[in-house]
Motif scaffolding. Structure first.
Motif, PDB file in Angstrom:
ATOM      1  N   ARG A   1       6.183 -11.505   1.097  1.00  0.00           N
ATOM      2  CA  ARG A   1       7.155 -10.579   0.501  1.00  0.00           C
ATOM      3  C   ARG A   1       6.883 -10.383  -0.983  1.00  0.00           C
ATOM      4  O   ARG A   1       7.031  -9.278  -1.515  1.00  0.00           O
ATOM      5  CB  ARG A   1       8.578 -11.093   0.735  1.00  0.00           C
ATOM      6  CG  ARG A   1       8.994 -11.012   2.201  1.00  0.00           C
ATOM      7  CD  ARG A   1      10.470 -11.239   2.402  1.00  0.00           C
ATOM      8  NE  ARG A   1      10.833 -11.038   3.802  1.00  0.00           N
ATOM      9  CZ  ARG A   1      11.419 -11.951   4.572  1.00  0.00           C
ATOM     10  NH1 ARG A   1      11.737 -13.118   4.053  1.00  0.00           N
ATOM     11  NH2 ARG A   1      11.705 -11.692   5.822  1.00  0.00           N
TER      12      ARG A   1
ATOM     13  N   THR B   1       6.759  -4.244   6.397  1.00  0.00           N
ATOM     14  CA  THR B   1       5.512  -4.621   5.747  1.00  0.00           C
ATOM     15  C   THR B   1       4.463  -4.814   6.832  1.00  0.00           C
ATOM     16  O   THR B   1       4.611  -5.685   7.693  1.00  0.00           O
ATOM     17  CB  THR B   1       5.671  -5.919   4.940  1.00  0.00           C
ATOM     18  OG1 THR B   1       6.644  -5.723   3.910  1.00  0.00           O
ATOM     19  CG2 THR B   1       4.346  -6.336   4.309  1.00  0.00           C
TER      20      THR B   1
ATOM     21  N   SER C   1      -3.844  -2.131  -0.260  1.00  0.00           N
ATOM     22  CA  SER C   1      -3.488  -3.398   0.392  1.00  0.00           C
ATOM     23  C   SER C   1      -3.433  -4.538  -0.626  1.00  0.00           C
ATOM     24  O   SER C   1      -4.304  -4.657  -1.487  1.00  0.00           O
ATOM     25  CB  SER C   1      -4.500  -3.747   1.485  1.00  0.00           C
ATOM     26  OG  SER C   1      -4.526  -2.766   2.498  1.00  0.00           O
ATOM     27  N   LYS C   2      -2.421  -5.387  -0.501  1.00  0.00           N
ATOM     28  CA  LYS C   2      -2.321  -6.587  -1.325  1.00  0.00           C
ATOM     29  C   LYS C   2      -2.932  -7.745  -0.537  1.00  0.00           C
ATOM     30  O   LYS C   2      -2.558  -7.982   0.618  1.00  0.00           O
ATOM     31  CB  LYS C   2      -0.857  -6.892  -1.657  1.00  0.00           C
ATOM     32  CG  LYS C   2      -0.103  -5.729  -2.295  1.00  0.00           C
ATOM     33  CD  LYS C   2      -0.723  -5.305  -3.592  1.00  0.00           C
ATOM     34  CE  LYS C   2       0.176  -4.337  -4.356  1.00  0.00           C
ATOM     35  NZ  LYS C   2       0.470  -3.091  -3.604  1.00  0.00           N
TER      36      LYS C   2
ATOM     37  N   ASP D   1      -0.272  -3.102   4.470  1.00  0.00           N
ATOM     38  CA  ASP D   1       0.357  -3.411   3.177  1.00  0.00           C
ATOM     39  C   ASP D   1      -0.168  -4.737   2.628  1.00  0.00           C
ATOM     40  O   ASP D   1      -0.390  -4.867   1.426  1.00  0.00           O
ATOM     41  CB  ASP D   1       1.880  -3.499   3.339  1.00  0.00           C
ATOM     42  CG  ASP D   1       2.490  -2.177   3.769  1.00  0.00           C
ATOM     43  OD1 ASP D   1       2.107  -1.146   3.193  1.00  0.00           O
ATOM     44  OD2 ASP D   1       3.330  -2.178   4.688  1.00  0.00           O
ATOM     45  N   VAL D   2      -0.342  -5.711   3.521  1.00  0.00           N
ATOM     46  CA  VAL D   2      -0.794  -7.047   3.116  1.00  0.00           C
ATOM     47  C   VAL D   2      -1.920  -7.504   4.030  1.00  0.00           C
ATOM     48  O   VAL D   2      -1.841  -7.345   5.249  1.00  0.00           O
ATOM     49  CB  VAL D   2       0.362  -8.078   3.170  1.00  0.00           C
ATOM     50  CG1 VAL D   2      -0.153  -9.488   2.875  1.00  0.00           C
ATOM     51  CG2 VAL D   2       1.464  -7.704   2.180  1.00  0.00           C
TER      52      VAL D   2
ATOM     53  N   ILE E   1       0.917  -6.031   8.264  1.00  0.00           N
ATOM     54  CA  ILE E   1       0.107  -7.194   7.913  1.00  0.00           C
ATOM     55  C   ILE E   1      -1.124  -7.278   8.810  1.00  0.00           C
ATOM     56  O   ILE E   1      -1.034  -7.144  10.034  1.00  0.00           O
ATOM     57  CB  ILE E   1       0.931  -8.497   8.059  1.00  0.00           C
ATOM     58  CG1 ILE E   1       2.182  -8.432   7.179  1.00  0.00           C
ATOM     59  CG2 ILE E   1       0.088  -9.717   7.692  1.00  0.00           C
ATOM     60  CD1 ILE E   1       3.181  -9.529   7.483  1.00  0.00           C
TER      61      ILE E   1
ATOM     62  N   SER F   1       3.754  -8.167  -1.461  1.00  0.00           N
ATOM     63  CA  SER F   1       4.016  -6.800  -0.997  1.00  0.00           C
ATOM     64  C   SER F   1       4.839  -6.023  -2.016  1.00  0.00           C
ATOM     65  O   SER F   1       4.777  -4.786  -2.062  1.00  0.00           O
ATOM     66  CB  SER F   1       4.734  -6.815   0.359  1.00  0.00           C
ATOM     67  OG  SER F   1       6.068  -7.289   0.230  1.00  0.00           O
TER      68      SER F   1
END
Length: 219
Positions: free
Chosen positions: A118, A4, A78-79, A51-52, A6, A121
């Motif tokens: 987590r 993931t 992207s979260k 991703d985050v 970040i 994601s």
């Protein structure tokens, strides 16, 4: 194990360093960048497509709140997980309306932050347990007939199933629940699976929404 990626966005260097060191200890996390304000975050998000995005709200030049829409345009996949000092309903509502997928307060930014990252994601919504109470009506409106039917489903669960699911909705792990109510982890897993099936829920995020909607975490 899938990584993931970040992006950390916070204007406090010491806090960024602490967060980076904690997250780098996780084999499935990769820190791809750091930004000190919203403008820098937008530029990096457009370039890095993380991703985050771990986003503070109170920053100079461009705050996290104002940067949220632009961040979503810059990197739609992207979260965004808000990490903030503001334990306040108004900030929470604004963050989710702006497109955040999670909200966690800095005073809880330890192992819980890892779980929150987590969760978002995976496409789930993460809400810090301390923020659950006041946010219900505005964030999670629902038809009254559906509420009545779902409340009936909840009341048909056994006492143990309800107890376990309340702890799950509050963010406790199976092991922590087992310790709290003096059961084996396997027994907790059985109650959890059985209760979720009876409520026709598939994810923890769905359970949190259900519990918040029906005020099941107020006891």
């Amino acid at each position: 194990m899938a990584e993931t990626s970040i992006l950390i966005v916070d204007d406090h260097a010491v806090l960024r360093t602490g967060i980076r060191l904690m997250l780098q200890s996780q084999p499935d996390f990769r820190i791809v960048g750091e930004a000190v304000d919203g403008e820098a975050a937008i530029s990096l998000a457009r370039k890095l497509k993380p991703d985050v995005i771990l986003l503070d709200l109170s920053m100079p030049r461009l705050s996290g709140h104002k940067a949220l829409p632009a961040l979503r345009r810059a990197s739609p996949q992207s979260k965004i997980l808000v990490l903030t000092m503001h334990d306040d309903k108004t900030y929470l509502q604004a963050a989710f309306k702006g497109g955040a997928r999670g909200y966690i307060v800095k005073k809880a930014a330890d192992i819980e932050l890892i779980s929150a990252i987590r969760s978002v994601s995976r496409g789930e919504i993460y809400l810090h347990p301390s923020m659950m109470g006041d946010a219900l009506d505005d964030l999670l409106p629902q038809d009254q007939t559906a509420q009545t039917e779902e409340k009936g489903q909840w009341e048909n669960l056994s006492i143990r199933e309800r107890e376990v699911l309340q702890f799950v909705a509050l963010g406790y792990t199976n092991a922590e629940i087992a310790e709290k109510i003096f059961l084996s982890i396997k027994t907790v897993e059985t109650y959890r699976a059985r209760g979720m099936e009876k409520l026709n829920l598939r994810t923890r995020a769905a359970l949190v929404k259900f519990a918040l909607t029906h005020g099941l975490l107020d006891d």
